[in-house]
Enzyme design. Structure first.
Site, short mmCIF file in Angstrom:
data_model
loop_
_atom_site.label_atom_id
_atom_site.label_comp_id
_atom_site.label_asym_id
_atom_site.label_seq_id
_atom_site.Cartn_x
_atom_site.Cartn_y
_atom_site.Cartn_z
N ASN A 44 58.81 -0.31 -33.88
CA ASN A 44 58.29 1.04 -33.66
C ASN A 44 57.30 1.34 -34.78
OD1 ASN A 44 57.87 3.78 -33.38
ND2 ASN A 44 59.98 4.38 -33.90
N GLY B 64 64.04 5.35 -42.34
CA GLY B 64 63.00 5.46 -43.35
C GLY B 64 63.51 5.81 -44.73
N GLU C 163 62.76 11.53 -34.65
CA GLU C 163 61.56 12.25 -35.10
C GLU C 163 61.03 13.15 -33.99
OE1 GLU C 163 59.52 8.78 -36.56
OE2 GLU C 163 61.00 8.64 -38.14
N SER D 19 66.20 1.66 -41.33
CA SER D 19 65.99 0.85 -42.54
C SER D 19 66.36 -0.63 -42.38
CB SER D 19 66.74 1.47 -43.73
OG SER D 19 66.22 2.75 -44.03
N GLU E 25 70.61 5.04 -33.95
CA GLU E 25 69.82 5.20 -35.17
C GLU E 25 70.32 6.42 -35.94
OE1 GLU E 25 65.70 3.24 -34.88
OE2 GLU E 25 65.52 5.26 -34.10
N HIS F 109 63.65 9.64 -29.74
CA HIS F 109 63.70 9.25 -31.15
C HIS F 109 63.98 10.49 -32.00
CE1 HIS F 109 62.44 7.89 -35.11
NE2 HIS F 109 62.59 6.66 -34.66
N LYS G 280 55.36 3.79 -35.09
CA LYS G 280 55.22 5.23 -35.32
C LYS G 280 53.73 5.61 -35.40
CE LYS G 280 59.73 5.20 -37.42
NZ LYS G 280 60.68 5.84 -38.28
#
Ligand code: PGA
Length: 269
Positions: free
Chosen positions: A9, A175, A96, A215, A169, A94, A11
């Site tokens: 991904n 991250g 985010e 991560s 996730e 996701h 992003k």
């Protein structure tokens, strides 16, 4: 047997030129790794260019989001029909998207439905936040997200086990360089499988791939992949470096197929 899957991904990273360069740097090697489904998810603007580069290879393309209608007055959005021409997968829900752009469970559910109905394979992301994890609410939160996202989806009609992928996730691991442990991730993934068994049936729960994300690097991928429950990884930051991503995919193949000394030699698989 569930075929392992590793998706990158990217992003909101890489211009079209940078995306092409990154693909160039890994194309040959990545193509030769057998036994693992490899998916690259660059930004929308690079999908056309990367689609052309990947033609004839074993590497698949995915988008990072989509809107739920097929066309119309939705300025700035991209529809499943548009994506279907270019890619096989689409990341949905996701964290985010959920936390920065206000995507609700209901929206995610509609998107998953739309993707499946238009022949796209959703990579549905679920995950709890740090405070939820610390309060011991992981299962409650994940249970709610999974059930809501899959509400009303008929497993037989859409052969859901083949077309849907779930990625666990934990938001606190994305991250942050603070990955979950392999055991923690496997336990939650097992929990998700139990939900699927109740929602649909045991066979689907056994056949559907569930990934870990958060991560993941070349240093910790082995910890996740060596858990039988975990079928692969959704990789963010580490997928932006060709060598890192290659190592993650390569280790996935080596660990899931221990009888082959090097997956790169397993050309006939
Ligand atoms: P990360 O991101 O690997 O950079 O933690 C994973 C993701 O958001 O899918």
């Amino acid at each position: 047997m569930r075929i392992p899957l590793v998706a990158g991904n990217w992003k909101m990273n890489t211009t079209v030129a940078e995306a092409e360069e990154l693909v160039c740097d890994m194309l040959d090697m990545l193509d030769r790794i057998k036994g693992v489904e490899k998916v690259l998810c660059p930004p929308f603007v690079s999908l056309v260019a990367i689609n052309m580069m990947l033609r004839g290879s074993s590497i698949k393309l995915g988008a990072q989001n989509m809107w739920l209608e097929t066309k119309g007055a939705y300025t700035g959005e991209i529809s499943p029909v548009m994506l279907r021409e270019l890619c096989e997968f689409v990341i949905l829900g996701h964290s985010e998207r959920r936390w920065y752009f206000g995507e609700t469970d209901e929206m995610v559910n509609k998107k998953v439905n739309a993707a499946l109905n238009h022949g796209l394979k959703p990579i549905l992301c679920v995950g709890e936040r740090l405070e939820e994890n610390e309060a011991g609410r992981t299962e409650e939160v994940i249970g709610k997200q999974v059930t809501a996202a899959l509400n009303g989806i008929k497993p037989t009609v859409l052969s859901v086990a083949k077309n849907l992928v779930i990625a666990y996730e934990p938001v606190w691991a994305i991250g942050t360089h603070r990955a979950a442990s392999g055991e923690q991730a496997a336990a939650t993934i097992k929990f998700i499988r139990d939900i699927l068994a109740k929602l649909w049936n045991k066979d689907i729960a056994q056949d559907l791939r569930i990934l870990y994300g958060g991560s993941v690097t070349s240093n910790n991928i082995a910890e996740f992949i060596s858990q039988p429950e975990i079928d692969g990884a959704l990789v963010g930051g580490a997928s932006l470096e060709a060598e890192e991503f290659l190592s993650i995919v390569n280790q996935t193949a080596e660990i899931k197929y221990p009888h082959l000394s090097s997956p790169l030699k397993g050309e006939d698989r």
